[in-house]
Design an enzyme around this catalytic site. Structure first.
Site, PDB file in Angstrom:
ATOM      1  N   ASP A 148       1.001  -1.139  -0.018  1.00 30.82           N
ATOM      2  CA  ASP A 148       0.061   0.137  -0.166  1.00 30.82           C
ATOM      3  C   ASP A 148       0.914   1.159   0.142  1.00 30.82           C
ATOM      4  O   ASP A 148       1.874   1.036   0.488  1.00 30.82           O
ATOM      5  CB  ASP A 148      -0.792  -0.049   1.122  1.00 30.82           C
ATOM      6  CG  ASP A 148      -0.232   0.042   2.582  1.00 30.82           C
ATOM      7  OD1 ASP A 148       0.660  -1.137   2.530  1.00 30.82           O
ATOM      8  OD2 ASP A 148      -0.454   0.747   3.419  1.00 30.82           O
TER       9      ASP A 148
ATOM     10  N   GLU B 122      -0.156  -1.381   5.870  1.00 25.38           N
ATOM     11  CA  GLU B 122       0.906  -1.010   6.625  1.00 25.38           C
ATOM     12  C   GLU B 122       0.620   0.684   6.859  1.00 25.38           C
ATOM     13  O   GLU B 122       0.725   1.097   7.967  1.00 25.38           O
ATOM     14  CB  GLU B 122       2.281  -0.899   5.903  1.00 25.38           C
ATOM     15  CG  GLU B 122       3.540  -1.056   6.960  1.00 25.38           C
ATOM     16  CD  GLU B 122       3.883   0.657   7.187  1.00 25.38           C
ATOM     17  OE1 GLU B 122       4.641   0.681   8.115  1.00 25.38           O
ATOM     18  OE2 GLU B 122       3.487   1.398   6.340  1.00 25.38           O
ATOM     19  N   GLU B 123       0.403   1.408   5.925  1.00 19.58           N
ATOM     20  CA  GLU B 123       0.121   2.852   6.212  1.00 19.58           C
ATOM     21  C   GLU B 123      -0.924   3.267   7.181  1.00 19.58           C
ATOM     22  O   GLU B 123      -1.094   4.409   7.342  1.00 19.58           O
ATOM     23  CB  GLU B 123       0.049   3.594   4.697  1.00 19.58           C
ATOM     24  CG  GLU B 123       1.331   3.273   3.908  1.00 19.58           C
ATOM     25  CD  GLU B 123       2.636   4.284   4.430  1.00 19.58           C
ATOM     26  OE1 GLU B 123       2.453   4.990   5.181  1.00 19.58           O
ATOM     27  OE2 GLU B 123       3.307   4.319   3.744  1.00 19.58           O
TER      28      GLU B 123
HETATM   29 ZN   LIG Z   1       6.640   2.358   4.434  1.00 18.58          ZN
END
Ligand SMILES: [Zn+2]
Length: 447
Positions: A110, A175-176
């Site tokens: 992502d 992850e973001e």
């Molecule tokens: Zn990153």
């Protein structure tokens, strides 16, 4: 003929154009991160299938799986029942010949939003090379790192290098946002003796990161006509929630300063803990005393502040107590204490600098003529999930994330990666794979 380390490095050099092409292909998939559980998926499944086909062709066993709500380990990281429709995770395994240690490369697919797109010098989803830099959203954070991991593994396989231990690649979503993809991967069973996350680090070795806690506090008021005196709150008078928030904000600021000054809260690699009000919403109408004021908080805390389970209960307690004390002098606030709602919580993590993983990754970058430092991460990465929840000690090493003037390229307009860094990251990962999939030396405890 035996393949030597210089052969591996030369072959990665030879594959530079392919590495740029792979990064460009990954950037072409729109995998802009979701900001809440309801947002539909974009091109995540297409990207994972593209990588799966490529890794299978290189000889890996590949599993692309879509976690179901309830598959995630019990953790405050994600909202309960979070779904992954259209957001599969991938794990690829290049099987070792036996007797070695396993190594995992993990990366998030992502990226943050490319808006406002019109301000980019070129299309953020059509990466292009200009003056030795590859520009595009996610080139640096971190599709370039993923491409480097794939090329490193493909090169070793193509040269017939027989690694004793398994080499795994895990590409994850979210992850973001909150690290849900790697958390789901860990829940699925992805783990190894050690892991490298090629997040941008300036080719330094990041071994520690702070935990993150997000939440809101709401201060109550009572509405009334703002052009009339409010009267006495004890007899039904109006109360301005925005003004009642001021002592609360001052208390939070004092707590932040106390944390920063407390020697018990210092860490050799990490910035001090912090507590930042980041959003504020109050009031209903410009001629009405506001009946509530809501403040969003971003809190970063050190490993030493974590509770016995590794989470933020002590940090939450400290914050709530500081606010309670600030309210004690105010009758309204004592009778109507601010309400806290805590949501996202990401764990702090640290890998001991004496761990063999740290030495091997440092040596890999050093062998390329770099001078890697051991650093802490000011933000947060999936390495924490691997270390803390996946029983897989993980460090970050990846491309340069700063412009020559020192400003970060991450999450910015015209994000880029230096092509030399892309190549060096692939080389460092390949060298680390050679070292870290070998059998554990007798003198070093198995990881
Ligand atoms: Zn990153």
């Amino acid at each position: 003929m035996t393949t030597t380390t210089p052969d591996v490095l030369a072959e990665i050099d030879r594959r530079t154009d392919e590495l740029i092409r792979l990064t460009t292909d990954l950037v072409g998939f729109d995998t802009t991160v979701r900001g809440d559980a309801r947002e539909p998926a974009r091109d995540e499944a297409d990207l994972q299938e593209y990588l799966a086909a490529r890794l299978r062709a290189a000889g890996a066993t590949v599993d692309v799986f879509t976690p179901k709500p309830g598959d995630l380990p019990d953790s405050p990281q994600t909202p309960p029942g979070l779904g992954f429709d259209g957001r599969p995770q991938l794990v690829a395994r290049f099987a070792g010949t036996g007797g070695g240690r396993s190594l995992l490369f993990n990366g998030h697919i992502d990226v943050v939003s490319a808006e406002p797109r019109r301000e980019w010098s070129s299309d953020p989803f059509r990466a292009e090379v200009r003056a030795g830099r590859l520009y595009g959203r996610g080139t640096c954070d971190m599709k370039g790192g993923i491409a480097a991991a794939v090329i490193a593994a493909e090169t070793l396989a193509a040269l017939g290098v027989r690694l004793p231990g398994d080499l795994l690649i895990n590409t994850a979503t979210d992850e973001e946002w909150n690290g849900a993809g790697t958390l789901a991967s860990v829940g699925y069973g992805v783990r190894a003796d050690s892991a490298i996350v090629p997040e941008p680090t300036d080719l330094d070795v990041v071994t520690a990161q702070r935990g993150i806690l997000g939440g809101t506090l709401t201060v109550a008021g009572r509405p009334g006509h703002a052009e009339y005196p409010p009267g006495d709150w004890r007899t039904g008078g109006a109360v301005n929630a925005i003004e009642k928030t001021l002592p609360v904000l001052a208390a939070l600021q004092r707590l932040r300063e106390r944390w920063a000054d407390d020697p018990a809260h210092s860490h050799p690699l990490l910035p001090p803990p912090s507590l930042v009000p980041t959003t504020i919403h109050g009031g209903e109408w410009w001629v009405t005393y506001p009946s509530s004021c809501e403040v969003g908080l971003d809190i970063t805390y050190l490993p030493v502040q974590a509770d016995a389970g590794g989470w933020a209960s002590r940090v939450r307690h400290d914050i709530e107590q500081a606010v309670r004390e600030a309210c004690a002098a105010d009758g309204w606030l004592t009778a109507h204490p601010p309400r806290f709602v805590w949501d996202t919580e990401l764990p702090p993590a640290e890998v001991d600098s004496a761990h063999p993983l740290v030495g091997a990754v440092t040596a890999s970058a050093t062998a390329l003529g770099r001078t890697p430092r051991l650093l802490g991460e000011p933000s947060w990465t999936d390495a924490a999930t691997l270390t803390r929840i996946g029983s897989t000690p993980a460090v970050c090493l990846g491309p340069t994330a700063t412009r020559p003037d020192g400003s970060p390229t991450l999450h910015t307009i015209d994000e880029y990666i230096e092509v030399t860094d892309l190549v060096d990251t692939a080389k460092a990962l390949a060298l680390a794979a050679l070292a870290l999939t070998a059998p554990a030396p007798a003198s070093v405890p198995a990881v």
